[in-house]
Design a protein around this motif. Structure first.
Motif, PDB file in Angstrom:
ATOM      1  N   GLY A  22     -23.957  -7.706  74.510  1.00  0.00           N
ATOM      2  CA  GLY A  22     -24.898  -6.826  75.190  1.00  0.00           C
ATOM      3  C   GLY A  22     -25.363  -7.429  76.506  1.00  0.00           C
ATOM      4  O   GLY A  22     -25.511  -6.738  77.519  1.00  0.00           O
ATOM      5  N   LYS A  23     -25.603  -8.740  76.465  1.00  0.00           N
ATOM      6  CA  LYS A  23     -26.055  -9.424  77.673  1.00  0.00           C
ATOM      7  C   LYS A  23     -24.977  -9.359  78.757  1.00  0.00           C
ATOM      8  O   LYS A  23     -25.277  -9.174  79.939  1.00  0.00           O
ATOM      9  N   PHE A  24     -23.723  -9.495  78.326  1.00  0.00           N
ATOM     10  CA  PHE A  24     -22.614  -9.408  79.287  1.00  0.00           C
ATOM     11  C   PHE A  24     -22.590  -8.025  79.957  1.00  0.00           C
ATOM     12  O   PHE A  24     -22.474  -7.912  81.176  1.00  0.00           O
ATOM     13  N   ILE A  25     -22.734  -6.981  79.136  1.00  0.00           N
ATOM     14  CA  ILE A  25     -22.741  -5.614  79.677  1.00  0.00           C
ATOM     15  C   ILE A  25     -23.901  -5.431  80.663  1.00  0.00           C
ATOM     16  O   ILE A  25     -23.763  -4.815  81.726  1.00  0.00           O
ATOM     17  N   ALA A  26     -25.060  -5.989  80.300  1.00  0.00           N
ATOM     18  CA  ALA A  26     -26.228  -5.879  81.179  1.00  0.00           C
ATOM     19  C   ALA A  26     -25.966  -6.598  82.504  1.00  0.00           C
ATOM     20  O   ALA A  26     -26.269  -6.078  83.583  1.00  0.00           O
ATOM     21  N   TYR A  27     -25.388  -7.805  82.417  1.00  0.00           N
ATOM     22  CA  TYR A  27     -25.100  -8.553  83.652  1.00  0.00           C
ATOM     23  C   TYR A  27     -24.041  -7.845  84.495  1.00  0.00           C
ATOM     24  O   TYR A  27     -24.084  -7.883  85.723  1.00  0.00           O
ATOM     25  N   LYS A  28     -23.093  -7.196  83.804  1.00  0.00           N
ATOM     26  CA  LYS A  28     -22.064  -6.453  84.551  1.00  0.00           C
ATOM     27  C   LYS A  28     -22.761  -5.384  85.396  1.00  0.00           C
ATOM     28  O   LYS A  28     -22.457  -5.201  86.574  1.00  0.00           O
ATOM     29  N   GLY A  29     -23.728  -4.686  84.790  1.00  0.00           N
ATOM     30  CA  GLY A  29     -24.488  -3.685  85.535  1.00  0.00           C
ATOM     31  C   GLY A  29     -25.265  -4.311  86.681  1.00  0.00           C
ATOM     32  O   GLY A  29     -25.277  -3.801  87.800  1.00  0.00           O
ATOM     33  N   LEU A 129     -14.474 -14.232  69.099  1.00  0.00           N
ATOM     34  CA  LEU A 129     -14.616 -13.381  70.289  1.00  0.00           C
ATOM     35  C   LEU A 129     -14.194 -11.923  70.062  1.00  0.00           C
ATOM     36  O   LEU A 129     -13.835 -11.225  71.016  1.00  0.00           O
ATOM     37  N   GLY A 130     -14.282 -11.476  68.832  1.00  0.00           N
ATOM     38  CA  GLY A 130     -14.039 -10.059  68.547  1.00  0.00           C
ATOM     39  C   GLY A 130     -14.984  -9.182  69.357  1.00  0.00           C
ATOM     40  O   GLY A 130     -14.621  -8.084  69.804  1.00  0.00           O
ATOM     41  N   ASN A 131     -16.196  -9.683  69.555  1.00  0.00           N
ATOM     42  CA  ASN A 131     -17.176  -8.928  70.347  1.00  0.00           C
ATOM     43  C   ASN A 131     -16.650  -8.604  71.743  1.00  0.00           C
ATOM     44  O   ASN A 131     -16.764  -7.483  72.235  1.00  0.00           O
ATOM     45  N   MET A 132     -16.022  -9.610  72.374  1.00  0.00           N
ATOM     46  CA  MET A 132     -15.580  -9.411  73.750  1.00  0.00           C
ATOM     47  C   MET A 132     -14.313  -8.541  73.825  1.00  0.00           C
ATOM     48  O   MET A 132     -14.068  -7.877  74.829  1.00  0.00           O
ATOM     49  N   ILE A 133     -13.542  -8.543  72.737  1.00  0.00           N
ATOM     50  CA  ILE A 133     -12.390  -7.626  72.691  1.00  0.00           C
ATOM     51  C   ILE A 133     -12.915  -6.183  72.737  1.00  0.00           C
ATOM     52  O   ILE A 133     -12.415  -5.343  73.484  1.00  0.00           O
ATOM     53  N   LEU A 134     -13.962  -5.928  71.966  1.00  0.00           N
ATOM     54  CA  LEU A 134     -14.559  -4.584  71.979  1.00  0.00           C
ATOM     55  C   LEU A 134     -15.140  -4.246  73.347  1.00  0.00           C
ATOM     56  O   LEU A 134     -15.007  -3.113  73.831  1.00  0.00           O
ATOM     57  N   VAL A 135     -15.768  -5.223  73.983  1.00  0.00           N
ATOM     58  CA  VAL A 135     -16.338  -4.982  75.318  1.00  0.00           C
ATOM     59  C   VAL A 135     -15.225  -4.625  76.306  1.00  0.00           C
ATOM     60  O   VAL A 135     -15.368  -3.694  77.115  1.00  0.00           O
ATOM     61  N   ALA A 153     -19.375 -11.059  86.090  1.00  0.00           N
ATOM     62  CA  ALA A 153     -20.363 -10.996  85.010  1.00  0.00           C
ATOM     63  C   ALA A 153     -20.225 -12.190  84.074  1.00  0.00           C
ATOM     64  O   ALA A 153     -21.224 -12.757  83.618  1.00  0.00           O
ATOM     65  N   LEU A 154     -18.972 -12.608  83.803  1.00  0.00           N
ATOM     66  CA  LEU A 154     -18.761 -13.783  82.933  1.00  0.00           C
ATOM     67  C   LEU A 154     -19.418 -15.024  83.532  1.00  0.00           C
ATOM     68  O   LEU A 154     -20.023 -15.832  82.822  1.00  0.00           O
ATOM     69  N   ALA A 155     -19.318 -15.137  84.862  1.00  0.00           N
ATOM     70  CA  ALA A 155     -19.893 -16.307  85.530  1.00  0.00           C
ATOM     71  C   ALA A 155     -21.410 -16.357  85.339  1.00  0.00           C
ATOM     72  O   ALA A 155     -22.017 -17.423  85.414  1.00  0.00           O
ATOM     73  N   LYS A 156     -22.016 -15.199  85.080  1.00  0.00           N
ATOM     74  CA  LYS A 156     -23.470 -15.148  84.887  1.00  0.00           C
ATOM     75  C   LYS A 156     -23.877 -15.536  83.468  1.00  0.00           C
ATOM     76  O   LYS A 156     -24.989 -16.011  83.237  1.00  0.00           O
ATOM     77  N   VAL A 157     -22.982 -15.264  82.499  1.00  0.00           N
ATOM     78  CA  VAL A 157     -23.393 -15.504  81.106  1.00  0.00           C
ATOM     79  C   VAL A 157     -22.815 -16.797  80.515  1.00  0.00           C
ATOM     80  O   VAL A 157     -23.246 -17.245  79.465  1.00  0.00           O
ATOM     81  N   ILE A 158     -21.837 -17.371  81.202  1.00  0.00           N
ATOM     82  CA  ILE A 158     -21.252 -18.626  80.698  1.00  0.00           C
ATOM     83  C   ILE A 158     -21.348 -19.673  81.800  1.00  0.00           C
ATOM     84  O   ILE A 158     -20.982 -19.418  82.944  1.00  0.00           O
ATOM     85  N   MET A 165     -14.451 -21.846  77.824  1.00  0.00           N
ATOM     86  CA  MET A 165     -15.021 -20.626  77.253  1.00  0.00           C
ATOM     87  C   MET A 165     -14.859 -19.440  78.196  1.00  0.00           C
ATOM     88  O   MET A 165     -14.630 -18.310  77.781  1.00  0.00           O
ATOM     89  N   LEU A 166     -14.997 -19.715  79.487  1.00  0.00           N
ATOM     90  CA  LEU A 166     -14.785 -18.651  80.480  1.00  0.00           C
ATOM     91  C   LEU A 166     -13.391 -18.054  80.314  1.00  0.00           C
ATOM     92  O   LEU A 166     -13.220 -16.834  80.270  1.00  0.00           O
ATOM     93  N   GLU A 167     -12.410 -18.939  80.183  1.00  0.00           N
ATOM     94  CA  GLU A 167     -11.026 -18.495  80.084  1.00  0.00           C
ATOM     95  C   GLU A 167     -10.796 -17.693  78.800  1.00  0.00           C
ATOM     96  O   GLU A 167     -10.160 -16.632  78.815  1.00  0.00           O
ATOM     97  N   LEU A 168     -11.325 -18.200  77.678  1.00  0.00           N
ATOM     98  CA  LEU A 168     -11.123 -17.511  76.404  1.00  0.00           C
ATOM     99  C   LEU A 168     -11.795 -16.139  76.402  1.00  0.00           C
ATOM    100  O   LEU A 168     -11.237 -15.154  75.921  1.00  0.00           O
ATOM    101  N   ASN A 169     -13.002 -16.082  76.949  1.00  0.00           N
ATOM    102  CA  ASN A 169     -13.702 -14.795  77.011  1.00  0.00           C
ATOM    103  C   ASN A 169     -12.926 -13.804  77.878  1.00  0.00           C
ATOM    104  O   ASN A 169     -12.836 -12.623  77.561  1.00  0.00           O
ATOM    105  N   TYR A 170     -12.376 -14.312  78.971  1.00  0.00           N
ATOM    106  CA  TYR A 170     -11.591 -13.438  79.838  1.00  0.00           C
ATOM    107  C   TYR A 170     -10.369 -12.909  79.101  1.00  0.00           C
ATOM    108  O   TYR A 170     -10.040 -11.723  79.171  1.00  0.00           O
ATOM    109  N   LYS A 171      -9.715 -13.815  78.345  1.00  0.00           N
ATOM    110  CA  LYS A 171      -8.527 -13.403  77.566  1.00  0.00           C
ATOM    111  C   LYS A 171      -8.900 -12.322  76.551  1.00  0.00           C
ATOM    112  O   LYS A 171      -8.161 -11.357  76.344  1.00  0.00           O
TER     113      LYS A 171
END
Lengths: 179, 357
Positions: A22-29, A129-135, A153-158, A165-171
């Motif tokens: 959720g925080k990632f989505i908020a930061y994306k906005g 990271l199932g959460n980020m797959i859904l995102v 947005a990833l740069a803001k939350v990680i 972790m940045l790389e894995l979340n991106y994947k």
């Protein structure tokens, strides 16, 4: 609510990264210059229980930060889907983890996206990271997925110190977007 | 434009306090404000400050009294039941004319109650907060940015008037994240504090900080003097925001989270052609009496939207002098009125007052 406002509800077990997603989505906005709010459920039931957070992304000022009728629901476990399925706005979207939720949706007036997120995450070497797959899937379905945007947005939350972790979340995001 | 970060309301209060120069925090954990203590525990030791988790709320507020006596910026924070425990200390701080910042992130009560949001400590905050005649400056933020801004402002008012400023928030405000521009915070020049107990260096008569005064004539004078100061505050420090009030016939009174919910309802009612607006008090004490009184020029009815059984409604009634009906729209016990509930209340009011709605 005017048409330039999107309300998200993320829900699942504590530990599935619901609040983080959720925080990632908020930061994306936020990185796109929108007004945003993020409100978690908080209570004595957090550990091992259900977790949820409501996010509002709007071109205008955000009034009530409470999401009771989401445009977009993310359900990462069955209790969450049972609890929130009926609350989604007509014509809204429901994204759910089909590796943990075996029943089909009962709603027929919403768009359903079944993604076996937890299984995919495990198979690809980032089981948490199932959460980020859904995102990733959400952003692709909304037509808002692009590399620059998600990386900003990833740069803001990680923290930059956690390059791994940045790389894995991106994947994970990529995997979801292309699923 | 200032760089914005997402922060919880609680964290914004803590960081803003540090920006305001506060280096002393004393508290005892309680949901839903524990992030303030956690943030201070992490940050203060790194910047030469003191974070101390006291053995109780009573101890914490008395530590605040001690540090405040030296003229140093100091704060504590808690939630409803914890604030009740601090109320003796709040009275002593008032009696000794000491500046301090106290944060109450309210939860449902009475008693131990629940942990979900509430505004039911309005009376406690605005009508005293302890025994004896006194006031606190009570600031009610309705966004995370305002949590930060009012924290800085609260410290400055506390120093200026030698009294306690209270941030009266609620669980939603504390827990929600919104974008905050911290570099937009303006911190003024420090106030001289010749009364502080900083050591005489044998160069002056020593200062005494005390709330004991056994001669009635003298104690009466102290009370009179304090209320003269309160009068100045009532004249100069009132803060409020109006929303769509230009031609409003119905006026919503709401602060904090209730004002956020009401804003949606006002917009929805306006789309239906109902002339409704909102006055959002930012200072609950001093209450924006004049704004409400002036609104009588166009308003025929008032609705107080609260997370309580009806507390601010009394101040709205006093301010409007019985010249228009005031009704209550509320939820309690940790529940929050929905925009639909507020809209219903507006529609009922519009039907009652008739006219061209």
């Amino acid at each position: 609510m005017s048409t330039d406002t999107k309300e998200f509800l993320f829900s699942g077990f504590g530990g599935q990264g619901i609040l983080f997603a959720g925080k990632f989505i908020a930061y994306k906005g936020l990185t796109e210059g929108k007004n945003v709010s993020w409100l978690p459920s908080y209570g004595p039931e957090m550990r091992g229980g259900t977790a949820s957070c409501g996010i509002i992304i709007s071109d205008g000022a955000v009034g009530s930060p409470i999401v009771s009728k989401p445009d977009i629901l993310v359900a990462m476990n069955l209790p969450s889907l049972d609890r929130y399925e009926a609350s989604v706005k007509k014509g809204g979207m429901i994204f759910y983890d089909s590796s943990l939720i075996e029943r089909p949706l009962t709603r027929t007036d919403v768009k359903a996206y079944a993604v076996p997120a937890t299984r995919l995450a495990g198979e690809n070497g980032f089981p948490t990271l199932g959460n980020m797959i859904l995102v990733g899937k959400i952003l692709a379905a909304l037509g808002e997925y692009n590399e620059a945007g998600v990386n900003a947005a990833l740069a803001k939350v990680i923290s930059a110190k956690r390059a791994d972790m940045l790389e894995l979340n991106y994947k994970a995001l990529e995997l979801g977007a292309n699923y | 434009m200032a760089d914005k970060v997402l922060m919880k309301g609680n964290e914004a209060i803590a960081e803003a306090a540090i920006i305001a120069g506060c280096r002393h925090y004393f508290g005892y954990p309680i949901t839903p404000q524990t992030e303030i203590a956690a943030y201070m525990a992490k940050r203060l030791p790194k910047i030469g400050g003191v974070f101390l988790q006291a053995e109780s709320e009573v101890a914490a507020i008395n530590m605040v009294y001690g540090v405040a006596s030296t003229g140093t910026r100091v704060m504590t924070s808690s939630s409803s039941p914890g604030i009740s425990l601090k109320s003796e200390g709040l009275s002593y701080l008032a009696g000794a004319d000491l500046p301090s910042l106290v944060v109450n992130v309210q939860r449902g009560g009475p008693g131990l109650g629940g942990i979900q949001p509430s505004q039911a400590d309005y009376f406690q905050a605005t009508k005293g907060g302890g025994h004896g005649d006194f006031h606190m400056i009570v600031l009610a933020p309705s966004s995370v940015q305002e949590m930060a801004e009012l924290t800085v402002h609260g410290f400055e008012l506390a120093d200026k008037y030698r009294m306690t400023s209270m941030i009266l928030a609620d669980g939603t405000m504390g827990q929600m994240m919104e974008p905050v521009a911290l570099d937009a915070l303006k911190v003024g020049e420090p106030v001289e504090k010749p009364w502080a107990t900083t050591g005489t260096k044998l160069e002056r008569v020593h200062n005494i900080v005390n709330s004991l005064s056994l001669v009635p004539e003298e104690l009466e004078e102290l009370n009179f003097a304090r209320y003269e100061r309160y009068k100045v505050i009532e004249e100069n420090e009132v803060m409020y925001e109006t929303y769509r009030m230009e031609d409003a016939e119905i006026c919503i009174a709401a602060f904090g989270i209730a004002s956020r919910v009401s804003r949606n309802a006002v917009d929805a009612a306006r789309e239906m052609g109902i002339k409704v607006g909102m006055i959002r008090p930012i200072t609950l004490w001093p209450f924006p009496k004049k704004a409400f009184k002036d609104s009588l020029a166009t308003c025929k009815a008032y609705i107080s939207v609260e997370l309580s059984m009806g507390q601010m409604i009394e101040d709205v009634m006093l301010a409007t002098e019985g010249k228009a009906p005031v009704t209550l729209c509320n939820r309690v016990g940790g529940m929050i009125p929905s925009p639909e509930q507020v809209l219903e209340s507006i529609k009922e009011t519009a039907a009652r007052i008739g006219g061209n709605n």
